[in-house]
Design a protein around this motif. Structure first.
Motif, PDB file in Angstrom:
ATOM      1  N   VAL B  76       5.122   2.185   4.901  1.00  0.00           N
ATOM      2  CA  VAL B  76       3.714   1.567   5.109  1.00  0.00           C
ATOM      3  C   VAL B  76       3.243   0.919   3.983  1.00  0.00           C
ATOM      4  O   VAL B  76       2.468  -0.022   3.829  1.00  0.00           O
ATOM      5  CB  VAL B  76       2.722   2.781   5.386  1.00  0.00           C
ATOM      6  CG1 VAL B  76       1.110   2.326   5.629  1.00  0.00           C
ATOM      7  CG2 VAL B  76       3.139   3.737   6.792  1.00  0.00           C
ATOM      8  N   GLN B  77       3.644   1.423   2.859  1.00  0.00           N
ATOM      9  CA  GLN B  77       3.262   0.820   1.539  1.00  0.00           C
ATOM     10  C   GLN B  77       3.864  -0.597   1.392  1.00  0.00           C
ATOM     11  O   GLN B  77       3.298  -1.488   0.846  1.00  0.00           O
ATOM     12  CB  GLN B  77       3.766   1.671   0.276  1.00  0.00           C
ATOM     13  CG  GLN B  77       3.002   2.962   0.174  1.00  0.00           C
ATOM     14  CD  GLN B  77       1.422   2.583  -0.370  1.00  0.00           C
ATOM     15  OE1 GLN B  77       1.385   1.644  -0.908  1.00  0.00           O
ATOM     16  NE2 GLN B  77       0.533   3.617  -0.211  1.00  0.00           N
ATOM     17  N   ALA B 102      -7.005   5.368   4.643  1.00  0.00           N
ATOM     18  CA  ALA B 102      -6.363   4.160   4.846  1.00  0.00           C
ATOM     19  C   ALA B 102      -6.147   2.987   3.599  1.00  0.00           C
ATOM     20  O   ALA B 102      -5.399   2.698   3.155  1.00  0.00           O
ATOM     21  CB  ALA B 102      -6.168   3.663   6.145  1.00  0.00           C
ATOM     22  N   LEU B 104      -7.750   3.738   0.723  1.00  0.00           N
ATOM     23  CA  LEU B 104      -7.200   4.430  -0.533  1.00  0.00           C
ATOM     24  C   LEU B 104      -5.656   4.333  -0.701  1.00  0.00           C
ATOM     25  O   LEU B 104      -5.304   3.706  -1.757  1.00  0.00           O
ATOM     26  CB  LEU B 104      -7.432   5.646  -0.406  1.00  0.00           C
ATOM     27  CG  LEU B 104      -7.199   6.665  -1.785  1.00  0.00           C
ATOM     28  CD1 LEU B 104      -8.165   6.343  -2.997  1.00  0.00           C
ATOM     29  CD2 LEU B 104      -7.152   8.128  -1.423  1.00  0.00           C
ATOM     30  N   ALA B 105      -4.819   4.379   0.212  1.00  0.00           N
ATOM     31  CA  ALA B 105      -3.443   4.471   0.293  1.00  0.00           C
ATOM     32  C   ALA B 105      -3.006   2.953  -0.041  1.00  0.00           C
ATOM     33  O   ALA B 105      -2.237   2.698  -0.568  1.00  0.00           O
ATOM     34  CB  ALA B 105      -2.945   4.740   1.821  1.00  0.00           C
ATOM     35  N   ILE B 161      -8.006   2.023  11.400  1.00  0.00           N
ATOM     36  CA  ILE B 161      -7.293   2.782  10.129  1.00  0.00           C
ATOM     37  C   ILE B 161      -5.841   1.991   9.955  1.00  0.00           C
ATOM     38  O   ILE B 161      -5.527   1.880   8.893  1.00  0.00           O
ATOM     39  CB  ILE B 161      -6.867   4.359  10.738  1.00  0.00           C
ATOM     40  CG1 ILE B 161      -8.052   5.290  10.730  1.00  0.00           C
ATOM     41  CG2 ILE B 161      -5.719   5.244   9.553  1.00  0.00           C
ATOM     42  CD1 ILE B 161      -7.904   6.484  11.566  1.00  0.00           C
ATOM     43  N   ALA B 162      -5.287   1.355  11.039  1.00  0.00           N
ATOM     44  CA  ALA B 162      -4.006   0.951  10.795  1.00  0.00           C
ATOM     45  C   ALA B 162      -4.242  -0.166  10.064  1.00  0.00           C
ATOM     46  O   ALA B 162      -3.360  -1.027   9.514  1.00  0.00           O
ATOM     47  CB  ALA B 162      -3.529   0.533  12.417  1.00  0.00           C
ATOM     48  N   ALA B 165      -5.048  -0.333   6.287  1.00  0.00           N
ATOM     49  CA  ALA B 165      -4.050   0.002   5.455  1.00  0.00           C
ATOM     50  C   ALA B 165      -3.481  -1.480   4.967  1.00  0.00           C
ATOM     51  O   ALA B 165      -2.433  -1.600   4.303  1.00  0.00           O
ATOM     52  CB  ALA B 165      -2.799   0.660   6.116  1.00  0.00           C
TER      53      ALA B 165
END
Lengths: 366, 252
Positions: B76-77, B102, B104-105, B161-162, B165
């Protein structure tokens, strides 16, 4: 939508403000929460053990007031793990008892300064939590609970005999040598002037200041990214991983943070009792903090502290006789009943009940 | 260079070959749909790409770098985000917090030590979360608890949410499953809008043929774990093998 740019501008000024004065400035309602906590901590021993009429009814005493704060710190940290991150540890006696032994041994061999004792015990607990968390968090759910229990029981066994030359084995550790606070004030001595009436002893003042710092720390953690991430992991671990968060490391941090609070509390417990009983590492200690937390209300900062108070009150006052002669021999039963009824009637614990009442009175939703 | 490539990707469950020598290549900016009958291995393929499953053999490369051996959060990152088939949201958190998690990540990485910093100071995170909620049309519900949303809005939040990211590649696993016709229509509009505004690369898994033909640049047809056809919507409509294996000869 029209108010959004204003909100964004607010956020940005807030940020530069924080950058200049640092992260230690109170934000949001932190100042209000701290003040309220400080007031409660300041009057609690007076109301509980010295106030006319009320204290006669309650039958409270100074030393128990101190003990309630100490267990309150333990339960507060435990709830960060159980209530927020959703991990049930059944081995937190390892950090409470471990810190107690570490602080006790430290006082005998290095320094009896209460502040240094707390530091020593806490550092020990944090390192231990790091290590045990690293091993236990490999598994989730019941396996995690059993792993933590197993590690704590290993520590109990180690201090009961193989390490008895340090820990005193079955007799517990009796060599605690607590010095004066700041080298000036014996902890058992009374505070000057009005502080004596309010707070009582230097020991209480010392514990209360640390408790206030712990509340400030816990409150800030809950309002940092961590608080949000912990709840996200509790709610949906898989999704948290799939938005790109390293769930494993956050869980480990949650475990270490709760170990930190357990360490502070365990160290204070030695200072309070000037003795470490072997039972501080026993599984029943782990069980007690679970009960206190659930009784008070998981997923809240203050609930577990209230839970600790109720638990210790029944254990120490109701079991002691007057005015509870009729039920005193059955205090274990009373404790069980209090627990069952509370959870049955208020599933979110005592604090959850308070919240419901507040929402009902203020007409708030939820 | 393709954004996403799989090379001879194989996944076996016991004796069952769920993914069989799949060579998939997705170019930047493309909208690719993966279709196929139930049990064709569509979800397995997505789970392999998002690292929920380990491949038996073969390789998966994103931006030219192999992602086999990475943890899901690392993928994901790197820029691969996934929306789930069910509304996989954080029910007990507010809608805003769902997006902020999301964001934040994506803004602060998979892990950080900001345990003493107040969330109010994370302006970048707030901005991304606000933009995302605005994009999926949930900004006016930002302070509601996510569990209170109607199902269609939960699915939009799931997509939100997706998106929060901030991915380079978005994998959508049946984004309209279980939605009413109106909700489906709104979601398709959303996907097209996001595509237009963010220039995202999509891989879409979908049952609804109408949607697939409407929003795909290219369609990959899977059957029994193998790619049996690949091409533009028009090519796929006319492909005899697809008609036979998947559509059962139904005239479209």
């Amino acid at each position: 939508m029209s108010d959004e740019p204003a909100a964004a501008a607010d956020g940005e000024t807030g940020s530069s403000f924080a950058d200049t004065v640092g992260i230690w400035m109170p934000r949001g309602d932190e100042l209000r929460v701290m003040t309220a906590t400080a007031v409660v901590l300041a009057v609690f021993p007076f109301v509980f053990s010295r106030m006319p009429v009320v204290s006669d009814l309650l039958q409270g005493y100074q030393s128990l007031a101190t003990l309630i704060l100490i267990w309150g710190i333990f339960a507060l940290g435990f709830d960060l793990l159980l209530g927020y991150t959703g991990l049930l540890s059944f081995g937190h006696a390892a950090f409470w008892g471990g810190a107690a032994y570490a602080a006790g041994v430290f006082s005998q061999h290095v320094s009896g300064s209460p502040i240094l004792m707390v530091l020593a015990g806490t550092v020990f607990a944090v390192l231990l939590a790091w290590f045990l968390g690293f091993l236990s968090l490999r598994r989730g759910g019941i396996y995690f609970a059993i792993l933590t229990l197993a590690f704590a029981q290993m520590m109990f066994y180690m201090s009961s005999s193989p390490l008895a030359f340090i820990t005193g084995g079955e007799n517990g550790f009796t060599g605690v040598e607590t010095a004066e606070l700041f080298g000036l004030f014996p902890l058992e001595s009374e505070l000057p002037l009005v502080l004596e009436t309010l707070l009582g002893t230097w020991l209480y003042a010392f514990v209360a200041v640390i408790a206030l710092l712990c509340v400030a720390l816990g409150y800030r953690i809950l309002h940092s990214p961590y608080g949000m991430v912990f709840r996200a992991i509790r709610e949906n671990e898989q999704r948290a991983e799939f938005v790109g968060l390293n769930v494993w490391r956050y869980r480990l941090m949650s475990f270490i943070i709760s170990g930190f609070f357990a360490g502070v509390a365990g160290s204070l417990f030695v200072i309070h009792g000037t003795y470490v009983p072997l039972s501080s590492l026993y599984w029943t200690t782990s069980g007690e903090v679970v009960i206190m937390t659930v009784l008070g209300g998981t997923g809240s900062l203050f609930g577990p502290v209230v839970g600790a108070g109720v638990y210790l009150y029944v254990e120490n006052i109701v079991s002691g006789g007057h005015p509870f002669e009729f039920v005193a021999p059955f205090w274990h039963l009373i404790l069980g009943l209090v627990f069952v009824v509370t959870i049955w009637v208020f599933p979110r614990g005592i604090w959850g009940f308070f919240r419901d009442v507040r929402d009902y009175v203020t007409g708030g939703e939820d | 260079m393709a954004l996403l490539e799989t090379e001879n990707l194989v996944k076996e469950f016991g004796g069952l070959v769920a993914t069989d020598e799949v060579n998939l290549s997705v170019e930047e900016g493309e909208r690719v749909s993966i279709i196929g009958p139930n049990g064709a291995g569509k979800s397995t393929l997505v789970n392999l790409i998002t690292r929920r499953l380990d491949p038996t053999s073969g390789d998966i490369r994103f931006k030219g770098e192999s992602i086999v051996g990475h943890d899901p959060h690392e993928v994901v990152q790197m820029g691969v985000s996934k929306s789930f088939q069910t509304a996989s949201i954080f029910s007990d958190l507010t809608v805003r917090e769902n997006a902020e998690i999301a964001a934040l990540a994506s803004e602060h990485g998979s892990f950080g030590f900001k345990l003493l910093e107040h969330r109010d100071s994370l302006t970048g995170v707030h901005q991304v979360a606000r933009d995302t909620l605005d994009a999926v049309g949930l900004l006016d519900q930002a302070d509601r608890q996510a569990s209170e949303l109607p199902y269609g809005d939960k699915r939009r939040l799931e997509i939100g949410i997706a998106l929060a990211a901030e991915p380079d590649l978005l994998l959508m696993d049946e984004p309209t499953a279980g939605m009413s016709p109106e909700e489906t229509e709104a979601t398709v509009d959303l996907v097209e809008e996001v595509k237009r505004e963010l220039g995202l690369t999509f891989v879409l898994i979908e049952h609804d043929m109408e949607i697939v033909f409407r929003i795909s640049d290219r369609i990959v047809v899977l059957n029994r774990g193998q790619v049996i056809a690949e091409g533009t919507p028009d090519e796929i409509k006319g492909d005899a093998a697809v008609q036979e294996a998947y559509l059962g000869g139904v005239e479209l």
